[in-house]
Motif scaffolding. Structure first.
Motif, PDB file in Angstrom:
ATOM      1  N   SER A   8      11.463  83.976  40.620  1.00 52.63           N
ATOM      2  CA  SER A   8      12.707  83.215  40.271  1.00 52.63           C
ATOM      3  C   SER A   8      12.204  81.842  41.281  1.00 52.63           C
ATOM      4  O   SER A   8      11.370  81.834  42.097  1.00 52.63           O
ATOM      5  N   TYR A   9      12.496  80.791  40.617  1.00 53.18           N
ATOM      6  CA  TYR A   9      12.503  79.375  41.303  1.00 53.18           C
ATOM      7  C   TYR A   9      13.130  78.977  42.646  1.00 53.18           C
ATOM      8  O   TYR A   9      14.144  79.569  42.841  1.00 53.18           O
ATOM      9  N   ASN A  10      12.438  78.375  43.391  1.00 50.45           N
ATOM     10  CA  ASN A  10      13.155  77.998  44.597  1.00 50.45           C
ATOM     11  C   ASN A  10      13.788  76.821  44.165  1.00 50.45           C
ATOM     12  O   ASN A  10      13.041  75.741  44.075  1.00 50.45           O
ATOM     13  N   LEU A  11      15.288  76.785  44.319  1.00 49.34           N
ATOM     14  CA  LEU A  11      15.953  75.661  44.024  1.00 49.34           C
ATOM     15  C   LEU A  11      16.979  75.166  44.947  1.00 49.34           C
ATOM     16  O   LEU A  11      17.710  74.502  44.839  1.00 49.34           O
ATOM     17  N   SER A  12      16.563  75.829  46.296  1.00 49.73           N
ATOM     18  CA  SER A  12      17.434  75.492  47.416  1.00 49.73           C
ATOM     19  C   SER A  12      16.881  74.267  48.319  1.00 49.73           C
ATOM     20  O   SER A  12      16.685  74.181  49.547  1.00 49.73           O
ATOM     21  N   PHE A  13      15.908  73.470  47.496  1.00 51.60           N
ATOM     22  CA  PHE A  13      14.893  72.465  48.370  1.00 51.60           C
ATOM     23  C   PHE A  13      15.893  71.167  48.546  1.00 51.60           C
ATOM     24  O   PHE A  13      15.153  70.091  48.992  1.00 51.60           O
ATOM     25  N   THR A  14      17.082  70.878  48.248  1.00 48.48           N
ATOM     26  CA  THR A  14      17.777  69.707  48.092  1.00 48.48           C
ATOM     27  C   THR A  14      18.043  68.947  49.631  1.00 48.48           C
ATOM     28  O   THR A  14      18.596  68.033  49.720  1.00 48.48           O
ATOM     29  N   ALA A  15      17.778  69.855  50.575  1.00 47.47           N
ATOM     30  CA  ALA A  15      17.835  69.454  51.898  1.00 47.47           C
ATOM     31  C   ALA A  15      17.151  68.388  52.446  1.00 47.47           C
ATOM     32  O   ALA A  15      17.649  67.483  53.309  1.00 47.47           O
ATOM     33  N   ALA A  16      15.890  67.996  51.529  1.00 51.37           N
ATOM     34  CA  ALA A  16      15.260  66.834  52.004  1.00 51.37           C
ATOM     35  C   ALA A  16      14.451  66.608  50.739  1.00 51.37           C
ATOM     36  O   ALA A  16      13.910  67.313  49.857  1.00 51.37           O
ATOM     37  N   SER A  17      13.934  65.210  50.670  1.00 51.45           N
ATOM     38  CA  SER A  17      13.160  64.636  49.551  1.00 51.45           C
ATOM     39  C   SER A  17      11.621  64.773  50.503  1.00 51.45           C
ATOM     40  O   SER A  17      11.525  65.863  51.204  1.00 51.45           O
ATOM     41  N   LEU A  18      10.798  64.077  50.185  1.00 51.56           N
ATOM     42  CA  LEU A  18       9.348  64.022  50.745  1.00 51.56           C
ATOM     43  C   LEU A  18       9.532  64.156  52.298  1.00 51.56           C
ATOM     44  O   LEU A  18       8.881  64.849  53.313  1.00 51.56           O
ATOM     45  N   ARG A  19      10.306  62.846  52.552  1.00 52.94           N
ATOM     46  CA  ARG A  19      10.410  62.618  54.030  1.00 52.94           C
ATOM     47  C   ARG A  19       8.923  62.569  54.943  1.00 52.94           C
ATOM     48  O   ARG A  19       8.966  63.499  55.729  1.00 52.94           O
ATOM     49  N   PRO A  20       8.098  61.952  54.576  1.00 52.89           N
ATOM     50  CA  PRO A  20       6.651  62.251  55.162  1.00 52.89           C
ATOM     51  C   PRO A  20       6.780  61.941  56.555  1.00 52.89           C
ATOM     52  O   PRO A  20       5.879  62.447  57.284  1.00 52.89           O
ATOM     53  N   GLU A  21       7.549  61.066  56.907  1.00 55.10           N
ATOM     54  CA  GLU A  21       7.357  60.685  58.547  1.00 55.10           C
ATOM     55  C   GLU A  21       8.077  61.781  59.235  1.00 55.10           C
ATOM     56  O   GLU A  21       7.417  62.033  60.250  1.00 55.10           O
ATOM     57  N   LEU A  22       8.964  62.420  58.763  1.00 56.70           N
ATOM     58  CA  LEU A  22       9.599  63.538  59.433  1.00 56.70           C
ATOM     59  C   LEU A  22       8.884  64.916  59.262  1.00 56.70           C
ATOM     60  O   LEU A  22       8.481  65.568  60.203  1.00 56.70           O
ATOM     61  N   ALA A  23       8.072  64.876  58.128  1.00 56.92           N
ATOM     62  CA  ALA A  23       7.180  65.894  58.039  1.00 56.92           C
ATOM     63  C   ALA A  23       5.967  66.048  58.918  1.00 56.92           C
ATOM     64  O   ALA A  23       5.307  67.024  59.643  1.00 56.92           O
ATOM     65  N   SER A 146      27.196  70.014  39.685  1.00 56.98           N
ATOM     66  CA  SER A 146      26.624  69.171  40.773  1.00 56.98           C
ATOM     67  C   SER A 146      25.561  69.785  41.426  1.00 56.98           C
ATOM     68  O   SER A 146      24.542  68.997  41.863  1.00 56.98           O
ATOM     69  N   SER A 147      24.924  70.899  41.492  1.00 57.74           N
ATOM     70  CA  SER A 147      23.772  71.431  41.777  1.00 57.74           C
ATOM     71  C   SER A 147      22.507  70.980  40.928  1.00 57.74           C
ATOM     72  O   SER A 147      21.525  70.519  41.353  1.00 57.74           O
ATOM     73  N   LYS A 148      23.086  71.057  39.646  1.00 55.82           N
ATOM     74  CA  LYS A 148      21.775  70.358  38.618  1.00 55.82           C
ATOM     75  C   LYS A 148      21.584  68.897  38.774  1.00 55.82           C
ATOM     76  O   LYS A 148      20.581  68.695  38.804  1.00 55.82           O
ATOM     77  N   ASN A 149      22.676  68.232  39.193  1.00 58.02           N
ATOM     78  CA  ASN A 149      22.463  66.676  39.149  1.00 58.02           C
ATOM     79  C   ASN A 149      21.838  66.576  40.619  1.00 58.02           C
ATOM     80  O   ASN A 149      20.962  65.628  40.753  1.00 58.02           O
ATOM     81  N   LYS A 150      22.026  67.334  41.848  1.00 61.57           N
ATOM     82  CA  LYS A 150      21.412  67.175  43.013  1.00 61.57           C
ATOM     83  C   LYS A 150      19.839  67.270  42.840  1.00 61.57           C
ATOM     84  O   LYS A 150      19.215  66.899  43.302  1.00 61.57           O
ATOM     85  N   ILE A 151      19.630  68.456  42.398  1.00 55.87           N
ATOM     86  CA  ILE A 151      18.224  68.906  41.940  1.00 55.87           C
ATOM     87  C   ILE A 151      17.561  67.812  41.240  1.00 55.87           C
ATOM     88  O   ILE A 151      16.277  67.477  41.791  1.00 55.87           O
ATOM     89  N   ARG A 152      17.989  67.298  40.188  1.00 61.62           N
ATOM     90  CA  ARG A 152      17.290  66.432  39.430  1.00 61.62           C
ATOM     91  C   ARG A 152      17.160  64.876  40.390  1.00 61.62           C
ATOM     92  O   ARG A 152      16.073  64.460  40.482  1.00 61.62           O
ATOM     93  N   GLN A 153      18.285  64.586  41.146  1.00 61.96           N
ATOM     94  CA  GLN A 153      18.370  63.511  41.897  1.00 61.96           C
ATOM     95  C   GLN A 153      17.032  63.550  43.147  1.00 61.96           C
ATOM     96  O   GLN A 153      16.229  62.665  42.933  1.00 61.96           O
ATOM     97  N   VAL A 154      17.111  64.769  43.644  1.00 61.16           N
ATOM     98  CA  VAL A 154      16.151  64.964  44.682  1.00 61.16           C
ATOM     99  C   VAL A 154      14.648  64.987  44.213  1.00 61.16           C
ATOM    100  O   VAL A 154      13.516  64.546  44.862  1.00 61.16           O
ATOM    101  N   LEU A 155      14.496  65.641  42.976  1.00 59.96           N
ATOM    102  CA  LEU A 155      13.159  65.801  42.485  1.00 59.96           C
ATOM    103  C   LEU A 155      12.630  64.323  42.227  1.00 59.96           C
ATOM    104  O   LEU A 155      11.436  63.928  42.349  1.00 59.96           O
ATOM    105  N   LEU A 156      13.358  63.623  41.434  1.00 59.15           N
ATOM    106  CA  LEU A 156      13.190  62.267  41.119  1.00 59.15           C
ATOM    107  C   LEU A 156      12.618  61.157  42.418  1.00 59.15           C
ATOM    108  O   LEU A 156      11.738  60.565  42.005  1.00 59.15           O
TER     109      LEU A 156
END
Length: 208
Positions: A8-23, A146-156
């Protein structure tokens, strides 16, 4: 590199975009402690990610930590001390390793469009990708609107932060990022196949 579509895909990644400084902050803490559980405790107890609430801190820390845990020690080391561009690249590498949905979108959709000299990313490209993946990943069909939209938004947003997507209509202009010798080294030493996530064509990816 993940290749088994039965997982299964991990689709619970929307808590953060890349956030390189925080990473980078998480990476530095891990290199100091040498333990991911201790890293978690220190990040949360000190509010190192500067979140407004405890719940958002927990979500953000968990997502960044899980991504960074997929990296090699050399990759984490580079993330902790590199230039802005290299941090962005390693943050995207961590996302690719942890989020197969994101890696496959980059390596299959964006890379193929560049190869076809069609750098414009359209809504139809994304929808076709999701529709195709539903055949082997029914979890995509179970998402709310709403989840579909959030996933697309964060991925982009991730793609933009990683330098794979420049501003443009409808969704952006695809571009291949320039990787420094340091980034190339830590990727190829690990597994050069991950370069596909940076839109490197197969003909330029060294064999292991």
């Amino acid at each position: 590199m993940p290749t088994n579509d039965s997982h299964s895909y991990n689709l619970s990644f929307t808590a953060a975009s890349l956030r390189p400084e925080l990473a980078r902050i998480v990476a530095e803490c891990y290199l100091t402690s040498g333990d991911w559980n201790l890293t978690k405790e220190r990040i949360l107890s000190s509010n190192a990610l500067q979140c407004r609430s405890a719940s958002s801190a927990v979500r953000l820390e968990r997502e960044l930590r899980q991504r960074l845990a997929t990296l090699t020690h050399d990759q984490i080391g580079l993330l902790s001390q590199a230039t802005t561009e290299d941090r962005e690249a390693i943050a995207w590498l961590a996302a690719c390793k942890h989020i197969r949905f994101a890696f496959e979108f980059g390596s299959e959709v964006l890379r193929d469009k560049l190869a076809a000299h069609d750098p414009v990313l359209r809504h139809s490209d994304y929808e076709a990708y999701v529709e195709n993946k539903r055949l082997t990943h029914p979890e995509l069909a179970q998402l709310s609107t709403s989840s579909k939209n959030k996933i697309r938004q964060v991925l982009l947003r991730m793609l933009s932060e990683a330098g794979l997507l420049a501003k443009g209509r409808p969704l952006g202009i695809i571009q291949r990022p320039t990787l420094s010798p340091a980034v190339m080294n830590v990727i190829t030493t690990d597994n050069p196949s991950w370069l596909a996530g940076f839109l490197v064509p197969d003909t330029e990816i060294p064999s292991r």
